[in-house]
Design an enzyme around this catalytic site. Structure first.
Site, PDB file in Angstrom:
ATOM      1  N   ASP A  59       9.171  -7.358   8.183  1.00 45.58           N
ATOM      2  CA  ASP A  59      10.313  -6.286   8.319  1.00 45.58           C
ATOM      3  C   ASP A  59      11.406  -6.806   9.596  1.00 45.58           C
ATOM      4  OD1 ASP A  59      12.470  -4.312   8.554  1.00 45.58           O
ATOM      5  OD2 ASP A  59      11.033  -2.984   7.954  1.00 45.58           O
ATOM      6  N   HIS A  80      13.128  -5.290   4.841  1.00 46.16           N
ATOM      7  CA  HIS A  80      13.346  -3.920   5.092  1.00 46.16           C
ATOM      8  C   HIS A  80      13.790  -3.224   3.859  1.00 46.16           C
ATOM      9  CE1 HIS A  80      14.449  -0.519   7.722  1.00 46.16           C
ATOM     10  NE2 HIS A  80      15.402  -0.512   6.988  1.00 46.16           N
TER      11      HIS A  80
END
Length: 501
Positions: free
Chosen positions: A393, A424
């Site tokens: 992420d 993300h």
């Protein structure tokens, strides 16, 4: 209900409100380097600019950003992390169950965890997919946030007037209704799926894709929009803080008023998970929610704001918030220093100016997070929550610094599905299908529904068995009264002798 409810038509239009790095000492280059330098100076300016843009784009796609939210690591710590050969997703060894596709489930062992684990291992969405150009974390994130939404679902908007005369919006997904729509809750009403977008108010492709998939699976999706977000007019000079669930409480109360007998599930995306987790913690067992899921949640929010995002993401989200609030600049002048607000250079400065440095009731940064930390009442949550996170992420950072693993290892209601890639809120696949995280969420909700139905069935059988045995004991007592006292005493005496031998 705590407020006055006002319904409006479809797609109502809101009304308008009145630095360079330090380098070492320069050295004289060799003659060959000097010739290369002269040749570069002879290039036209547009070619140099194009070369710089291409180099920046290549670094953006190929070089992963390393940031540790909540911890300022030294150079030695970075060197030690580079020596370790295991990836971020492999550093969680305690109570970690392997899943297909290189994923893992971190949770506290329980009957509910075993049920969810079986459902995830049977899920076709977690099957390993072939590598493609979408496997990069930044491409996953950019495709999710930047690409246009395209033809979305048909929405019916309702404006909910709150107790302080503020407005929030509820977008009910009413179409298109597919022909092969599945029935999720057999024998009952279709469950309601409450979807909470990110805290910046942007309605992304994945949120609409989740709504369409949920509509196909038999859910009744509804999207919650905060004050002043996504066309919801700001009728009072008050915005919703990062983790204040008061507006969401009234919205859930209204949804229960409209669908009192339907099960309610909730899904949040990215920074919007702070609102959902705050609501579940404050309400506890009175949340009316059967199950919840968080896609790429920001769990340590204060550290996330203080550490800052990578430059491109930070500027993008900050610009989006400034554009959203610019139409209400005159209305916010009495409560907020708008000139300072729109000169903010970071998300933390913007958040602190908007909610801490108010003219009527200023508070400190510490007090603000004491009131808005999404995990402040996490021990009171009584709803199963599935958090889907990715080890790459780029907004949250490495999971060993950003994910409170002790929460998932000690709390039986929280489950962490950790994947190796996905960016993300991305979790995209090369096929023209929705993100695999959406299918996993709906399959987990189905497993929760079956688990709770089985538990209710077992409780019903136990209650019927208890009442049946109690009836037999009462009937046996009536029969014993009809037997002669002598025979009753003789039976009791013989039983005691046999028991004591």
């Amino acid at each position: 209900m705590g407020g006055r409810w006002a319904a409006a038509g479809l797609r109502a239009e809101p009304r308008a409100e009145p630095g360079a790095r330090a380098r070492g000492p320069l050295r004289s280059p060799p003659p060959s380097a000097a010739r290369r330098r002269l040749s570069c100076q002879a290039m036209p300016p547009w070619a140099a600019v194009l070369a710089l843009l291409l180099a920046a784009f290549a670094l953006l796609l190929l070089r992963p950003w390393k940031r540790a939210v909540g911890a300022r690591t030294s150079v030695r710590d970075h060197e030690e992390q580079e020596v370790v050969s295991r990836g971020p997703a492999e550093q969680f060894s305690d109570r970690r169950e392997p899943l297909p596709g290189g994923c893992s489930l971190i949770c506290k062992p329980s009957a509910l965890a075993q049920c969810l684990l079986r459902a995830l291992r049977r899920s076709a969405a977690l099957e390993p997919a072939r590598s493609s150009w979408l496997s990069g974390p930044h491409l996953q994130t950019f495709c999710h946030f930047i690409l246009p939404v395209g033809p979305g679902p048909e929405l019916a908007r309702e404006y909910l007037q709150l107790a302080d005369d503020g407005l929030v919006a509820l977008d009910w997904v009413i179409g298109p209704c597919p022909r092969g729509r599945r029935v999720t809750n057999s024998g009952g009403l279709p469950p309601v799926l409450l979807v909470i977008p990110n805290a910046w108010g942007r309605l992304t492709r994945n949120v609409l894709g989740l709504c369409l998939l949920a509509l196909e699976r038999g859910y009744y999706p509804v999207i919650f929009h905060r004050r002043g977000h996504h066309g919801c007019p700001l009728v009072s000079p008050r915005l919703q803080p990062f983790g204040d669930p008061s507006d969401l409480k009234e919205a859930v109360t209204y949804i229960r008023f409209r669908h009192p007998a339907a099960p309610l599930f909730a899904v949040s995306e990215g920074s919007g998970s702070a609102l959902l987790l705050s609501y579940l913690g404050e309400c506890g067992s009175s949340s009316y929610v059967t199950g919840a899921a968080c896609i790429s949640p920001v769990l340590r929010c204060r550290e996330w704001f203080e550490a800052g995002l990578p430059w491109l993401y930070e500027r993008g989200f900050l610009l989006h918030q400034k554009i959203t609030l610019s139409r209400y600049a005159s209305a916010l002048e009495d409560t907020v220093d708008t000139s300072r607000l729109f000169r903010s250079c970071s998300l933390r400065e913007f958040e602190e100016t908007l909610f801490c440095h108010t003219k009527s009731f200023p508070i400190s940064w510490d007090t603000y997070w004491d009131l808005n930390d999404p995990l402040r009442d996490v021990d009171e949550a009584a709803v199963p929550v599935l958090c889907i996170c990715s080890a790459d992420d780029p907004l949250c950072g490495p999971p060993d610094h950003t994910l409170p693993t002790e929460l998932f290892q000690s709390n039986p209601y929280f489950f962490l599905l950790l994947s190796k890639c996905g960016g993300h809120c991305g979790f995209l696949r090369p096929e023209p299908m929705p993100a695999w995280s959406h299918e996993v969420i709906l399959e987990s909700f189905r497993a929760l529904t079956e688990f709770f139905r089985m538990e209710e069935r077992m409780r019903g059988l136990s209650r019927r068995r208890t009442s049946f045995l109690a009836g037999r004991r009462r009937w046996g007592g009536l029969q014993k009264r009809e037997v002669s006292p002598s025979s009753n005493l003789e039976e009791m005496f013989n039983w005691k002798r046999s028991y004591t031998r």
